[in-house]
Design a protein around this motif. Structure first.
Motif, short mmCIF file in Angstrom:
data_model
loop_
_atom_site.label_atom_id
_atom_site.label_comp_id
_atom_site.label_asym_id
_atom_site.label_seq_id
_atom_site.Cartn_x
_atom_site.Cartn_y
_atom_site.Cartn_z
N GLY A 316 -4.61 -13.18 2.87
CA GLY A 316 -3.75 -12.06 3.09
C GLY A 316 -4.47 -10.65 2.36
N GLN A 317 -5.30 -10.90 1.38
CA GLN A 317 -6.08 -9.85 0.89
C GLN A 317 -7.14 -9.44 1.86
N LEU A 318 -7.87 -10.54 2.30
CA LEU A 318 -8.99 -10.15 3.30
C LEU A 318 -8.36 -9.63 4.55
N VAL A 319 -7.35 -9.90 4.93
CA VAL A 319 -6.91 -9.48 6.13
C VAL A 319 -6.42 -7.96 6.06
N THR A 320 -5.82 -7.72 4.73
CA THR A 320 -5.36 -6.43 4.51
C THR A 320 -6.74 -5.39 4.39
N GLU A 321 -7.84 -5.89 3.84
CA GLU A 321 -8.92 -4.96 3.68
C GLU A 321 -9.46 -4.87 5.00
N ALA A 322 -9.80 -5.85 5.93
CA ALA A 322 -10.25 -5.69 7.03
C ALA A 322 -9.52 -4.98 8.09
N LEU A 323 -8.17 -5.08 7.98
CA LEU A 323 -7.49 -4.64 9.04
C LEU A 323 -7.23 -2.92 8.73
N ALA A 324 -7.23 -2.67 7.48
CA ALA A 324 -7.13 -1.28 6.94
C ALA A 324 -8.43 -0.59 7.58
N ARG A 325 -9.61 -1.04 7.42
CA ARG A 325 -10.93 -0.59 7.83
C ARG A 325 -10.74 -0.29 9.50
N ARG A 326 -10.41 -1.37 10.05
CA ARG A 326 -9.82 -1.31 11.50
C ARG A 326 -9.09 -0.15 12.06
N ARG A 327 -8.13 -0.23 11.18
CA ARG A 327 -7.04 1.23 11.82
C ARG A 327 -7.80 2.36 11.29
N GLY A 328 -8.80 2.52 10.57
CA GLY A 328 -9.64 3.71 10.16
C GLY A 328 -8.90 4.35 8.56
N ILE A 329 -8.60 3.48 7.90
CA ILE A 329 -7.90 3.73 6.28
C ILE A 329 -8.91 3.26 5.46
N ASP A 330 -8.81 3.99 4.52
CA ASP A 330 -9.67 3.48 3.39
C ASP A 330 -8.64 2.65 2.34
N PRO A 331 -8.95 1.29 2.26
CA PRO A 331 -8.18 0.70 1.62
C PRO A 331 -8.15 0.72 0.07
N ASP A 332 -9.25 1.49 -0.63
CA ASP A 332 -9.40 1.74 -1.93
C ASP A 332 -8.44 2.68 -2.33
N SER A 333 -8.05 3.76 -1.41
CA SER A 333 -7.04 4.83 -1.76
C SER A 333 -6.24 5.00 -0.77
N PRO A 334 -5.16 4.18 -0.67
CA PRO A 334 -4.05 4.50 0.07
C PRO A 334 -3.39 5.77 0.12
N ARG A 335 -2.71 6.51 1.07
CA ARG A 335 -2.07 7.85 0.62
C ARG A 335 -0.91 7.67 0.04
N GLY A 336 -0.71 8.40 -0.97
CA GLY A 336 0.54 8.59 -1.74
C GLY A 336 0.75 7.47 -2.88
N LEU A 337 -0.43 6.74 -3.30
CA LEU A 337 -0.39 5.82 -4.23
C LEU A 337 -1.37 6.22 -5.55
N ASN A 338 -1.08 5.95 -6.62
CA ASN A 338 -2.14 5.74 -7.80
C ASN A 338 -2.02 4.31 -8.39
N LYS A 339 -3.12 4.23 -9.31
CA LYS A 339 -3.23 2.97 -9.94
C LYS A 339 -2.17 2.41 -10.69
N VAL A 340 -1.46 3.52 -11.77
CA VAL A 340 -0.54 3.13 -12.64
C VAL A 340 0.42 4.24 -12.11
N THR A 341 1.95 3.42 -11.85
CA THR A 341 3.09 4.16 -11.18
C THR A 341 4.20 3.94 -12.38
N GLN A 342 4.54 5.46 -12.55
CA GLN A 342 5.78 5.55 -13.37
C GLN A 342 6.94 6.05 -12.59
N THR A 343 7.99 5.15 -13.18
CA THR A 343 9.25 5.29 -12.67
C THR A 343 10.09 5.79 -13.34
N ASP A 344 11.04 6.98 -13.04
CA ASP A 344 12.01 7.43 -13.86
C ASP A 344 12.92 6.57 -14.36
#
Length: 344
Positions: A316-344
């Motif tokens: 699943g990880q390998l599919v995600t990485e390859a599919l993101a590139r196929r769809r023109g997305i940088d899998p390292d930095s998806p939009r709207g996400l950070n490495k550490v998420t704080q929740t209210d």
């Protein structure tokens, strides 16, 4: 160019070996703290929450202790005090710095629970400091936003926790995990066919049951966050209760199972039902039987069911990485996400 995510997928065998080397000698510490616990509660969010689902099934199926997933808002928003005497609270956070998780673990201790932290943030992280016992994974720094090696090492830590709770499993199976993961990275199966099958769709159903349910949830999360797919992670029991209606020619199913165990035949039957209805079913694991029932198949690990999730997530990880590139997305930095998420 090799993405950070792809590099970190490749680092998982070494991360698992290092984590198991660090944590297996601590089984007796777990037993000393938690051996008498009547019940467990897991505190987590996001990918860590998916790891906790594996912990829940593992502890209930093999250590005979009732387990549940916490609702952190009971502690942080509703501020209700519960009787947690005799309970082991296990908090999972890759960074060990998510304030909501740290606060909820401290709340659990104040309510009478014994506490364990599972984190890649080290002994000095706030979560480790808040716990009676910290099981620190040794994944190294993870730079890509989608979690890979921090997730699989969390699963390894949960397996060590299960051993400390007297799970009826063969501890030697854990030593086979890094090599099995390495083999999957080298030969994941028909990766190109699965990526082709997902490249033009807007949604996918990801399903597994029992020990594989956590993998279904985590795979769906990866496809959502890195490929922007409407990915629905479900137990196949829940899928059959109605949502299977969304599986059609434009919405394929990704079906996950270990190569053995009580949920394998149900997964194979589901694959046959999906393809019989004219939709695509992509198998992950499940041996030759699931592969034969699927439109295309990804390999699973040569591991017993109780440790199989540490390998089942790799395709699943390998599919995600390859599919993101196929769809023109940088899998390292998806939009709207950070490495550490704080929740209210």
């Amino acid at each position: 160019m090799t993405t950070k995510m792809r590099s970190e997928i490749a680092e998982q065998p070494a991360a698992l070996r290092a984590t198991l080397d660090a944590l297996l000698p601590r089984v007796d510490e777990v037993k000393g703290l938690a051996g008498g616990a009547r019940q467990l509660v897991f505190i987590a969010r996001g990918t860590s929450d998916n790891a906790a689902v594996y912990g829940r099934y593992l502890i209930e199926a093999h250590a005979g202790r009732l387990s549940s997933l916490a609702a952190p808002s009971i502690a942080t928003t509703y501020k209700r005090k519960l009787d947690l005497g005799g309970v082991l609270a296990v908090a999972l956070s890759q960074s060990g710095r998510t304030e909501e998780i740290v606060e909820t673990l401290a709340w659990a201790k104040d309510c009478g629970a014994s506490t364990v932290a599972i984190t890649n943030g080290g002994e000095e992280s706030p979560l480790a400091q808040a716990a009676d016992l910290a099981l620190c994974t040794v994944a190294g720094e993870e730079k890509a936003v989608p979690a890979t090696k921090t997730y699989t090492t969390q699963l390894a830590a949960l397996a060590v926790l299960a051993l400390g709770l007297g799970a009826d499993v063969d501890a030697d199976d854990l030593q086979r995990v890094p090599d099995a993961v390495e083999a999957l990275i080298a030969d994941p199966g028909d990766l190109d066919a699965v990526v082709d099958g997902l490249a033009e769709v807007s949604g996918v159903v990801v399903s597994g049951r029992g020990m594989a349910f956590s993998t279904a949830l985590e795979t769906a999360l990866k496809l959502k966050e890195a490929c922007y797919l409407h990915a629905m992670g479900l137990s196949y029991a829940d899928l059959l209760h109605g949502p299977i209606a969304v599986v059609d020619e434009s919405t394929p199913a990704l079906l996950i199972a270990a190569g053995e165990g009580p949920t394998l035949q149900g997964t194979v039957a589901l694959a046959r039902r999906v393809t019989g209805a004219g939709a695509s079913a992509f198998g992950v694991g499940g041996g030759d039987e699931l592969a034969a029932a699927s439109t295309a198949a990804l390999n699973g690990p040569a591991l017993p069911e109780w440790v199989a999730p540490m390998g089942l997530i790799i395709p699943g990880q390998l599919v995600t990485e390859a599919l993101a590139r196929r769809r023109g997305i940088d899998p390292d930095s998806p939009r709207g996400l950070n490495k550490v998420t704080q929740t209210d």
